[in-house]
Design a protein around this motif. Structure first.
Motif, PDB file in Angstrom:
ATOM      1  N   THR A   1      52.790 -39.590  -4.613  1.00  0.00           N
ATOM      2  CA  THR A   1      53.419 -40.685  -3.941  1.00  0.00           C
ATOM      3  C   THR A   1      52.832 -40.486  -2.524  1.00  0.00           C
ATOM      4  O   THR A   1      52.357 -39.330  -2.026  1.00  0.00           O
ATOM      5  N   ALA A   2      52.659 -41.823  -1.662  1.00  0.00           N
ATOM      6  CA  ALA A   2      52.251 -41.744  -0.441  1.00  0.00           C
ATOM      7  C   ALA A   2      52.647 -40.742   0.537  1.00  0.00           C
ATOM      8  O   ALA A   2      54.049 -40.712   0.491  1.00  0.00           O
TER       9      ALA A   2
ATOM     10  N   ASN B   1      41.642 -38.118   4.597  1.00  0.00           N
ATOM     11  CA  ASN B   1      42.871 -37.592   4.102  1.00  0.00           C
ATOM     12  C   ASN B   1      43.217 -35.959   4.035  1.00  0.00           C
ATOM     13  O   ASN B   1      44.131 -35.475   3.538  1.00  0.00           O
TER      14      ASN B   1
ATOM     15  N   GLU C   1      40.909 -40.018  -5.568  1.00  0.00           N
ATOM     16  CA  GLU C   1      41.883 -40.937  -6.100  1.00  0.00           C
ATOM     17  C   GLU C   1      41.552 -41.755  -7.286  1.00  0.00           C
ATOM     18  O   GLU C   1      40.407 -42.543  -7.037  1.00  0.00           O
TER      19      GLU C   1
ATOM     20  N   LYS D   1      39.395 -45.907  -1.882  1.00  0.00           N
ATOM     21  CA  LYS D   1      40.048 -44.655  -2.413  1.00  0.00           C
ATOM     22  C   LYS D   1      39.504 -43.537  -1.735  1.00  0.00           C
ATOM     23  O   LYS D   1      38.318 -43.181  -1.590  1.00  0.00           O
TER      24      LYS D   1
ATOM     25  N   PRO E   1      47.107 -40.858   0.510  1.00  0.00           N
ATOM     26  CA  PRO E   1      47.051 -41.961   1.122  1.00  0.00           C
ATOM     27  C   PRO E   1      47.922 -43.178   0.348  1.00  0.00           C
ATOM     28  O   PRO E   1      48.649 -44.076   1.182  1.00  0.00           O
ATOM     29  N   ARG E   2      48.543 -43.060  -0.898  1.00  0.00           N
ATOM     30  CA  ARG E   2      49.264 -43.989  -1.603  1.00  0.00           C
ATOM     31  C   ARG E   2      49.594 -43.405  -3.094  1.00  0.00           C
ATOM     32  O   ARG E   2      49.082 -42.520  -3.278  1.00  0.00           O
ATOM     33  N   ASP E   3      50.591 -44.183  -3.391  1.00  0.00           N
ATOM     34  CA  ASP E   3      50.964 -43.615  -4.712  1.00  0.00           C
ATOM     35  C   ASP E   3      50.020 -43.825  -5.770  1.00  0.00           C
ATOM     36  O   ASP E   3      49.185 -44.757  -5.832  1.00  0.00           O
TER      37      ASP E   3
END
Length: 282
Positions: A248-249, A174, A281, A133, A185-187
């Motif tokens: 979201t990503a 990131n 995250e 994460k 990087p992701r939802d």
């Protein structure tokens, strides 16, 4: 002599073809090929193969343990070879069997979803992998100066991005410290916190200092506001903005600063320990 050898070979051929069974170290094979160990030791080798360099590539022990290039297998099937260390991976294919037919503990590679799955005896379940994460810690000691804009009879900063951070820790890369942009990087839910200190600030009565966590993609913001009911003269101003945000990503998050009723330019403190940004995250 050659005639005798030919007769013997023919006899062996007929014997093997007729019985269709071959026994090694046994006179009564119970299968097409049966190999009986010559040792009674539990870890004794019943069967081995070696390559052209006389390096053992496979062994089967009396206890049923199999070692592929492993001289002393520690589990039922051991592939952790040190002598043949170029490739020790295990390839797993797919099966159309139900989880019940495959039995509890079976593993397959589901080509449709491109994931490993295991059977509990009733259903196939996907093996979950916890992603590494995102985690960002940054300081700002750049001393960036913002020049107020005169509009509607007041001076104010126009939602200005705080940039030129120094990345202290960025687990997955990131965060762009130059632009101050964090890209999800992701939802998921992200915990974001920023503290920003400005020095030698002069404001008229009714002014306010806002610190924003702004979603650049959606043009939305979460903000913390510090109001000043009386006039401020050459003071150090601090604001902290903390929030849980859903991204979201690919969505981008940045820190903005807004001040109004200014009487001079505003400059961030050059003490990096005072200006801290953290994003984690969840």
């Amino acid at each position: 002599m050659k005639k005798i050898q030919t007769i013997i070979l023919l006899a062996l051929s007929f014997a093997i073809s007729g019985y269709a069974q071959v026994g090694i170290n046994t006179d009564a094979p119970s299968a097409l090929l049966e190999v009986v160990s010559s040792t009674t030791a539990s870890a004794g080798k019943a069967f081995i193969t070696s390559n052209s360099d006389n390096i053992e590539t496979l062994q089967i022990q009396n206890n049923g343990y199999i070692g592929v290039g492993v001289l002393d297998p520690l589990v039922k099937l051991d592939l952790r070879s040190s002598s043949l260390a170029i490739e020790n991976a295990l390839g797993i294919g797919n099966t159309t069997q139900t989880a019940t037919d495959a039995g509890a503990g079976a593993i397959r590679y589901n080509e449709t979803v491109q994931a490993l799955e295991y059977s509990d005896g009733t259903d196939w379940f996907r093996l979950q992998v916890n992603p590494n994460k995102a985690m960002v810690i940054a300081q700002n000691s750049y001393g960036q100066t913002y020049i107020p804009v005169w509009t509607n009879d007041i001076y104010y900063t126009i939602g200005t991005t705080i940039a030129n951070w120094t990345s202290i820790y960025d687990r997955n890369g990131n965060f762009n410290p130059v632009t101050g942009i964090f890209k999800a990087p992701r939802d998921g839910v992200y915990s974001a916190s920023v503290t920003a200190v400005f020095t030698d600030i002069s404001m008229t009565a009714g002014a306010q200092y806002e610190l924003w966590l702004r979603n650049v993609t959606l043009n939305t913001k979460l903000k913390s506001t510090v109001p000043y009911l009386s006039k401020v003269e050459s003071m150090e101003l601090t604001n902290v903005c903390k929030s849980l945000v859903y991204l979201t990503a690919g969505q981008e998050l940045v820190v903005y600063v807004y001040m109004n009723w200014l009487e001079s330019n505003v400059t961030m403190s050059t003490d990096g320990s005072l200006n801290i940004l953290t994003i984690a995250e969840m």
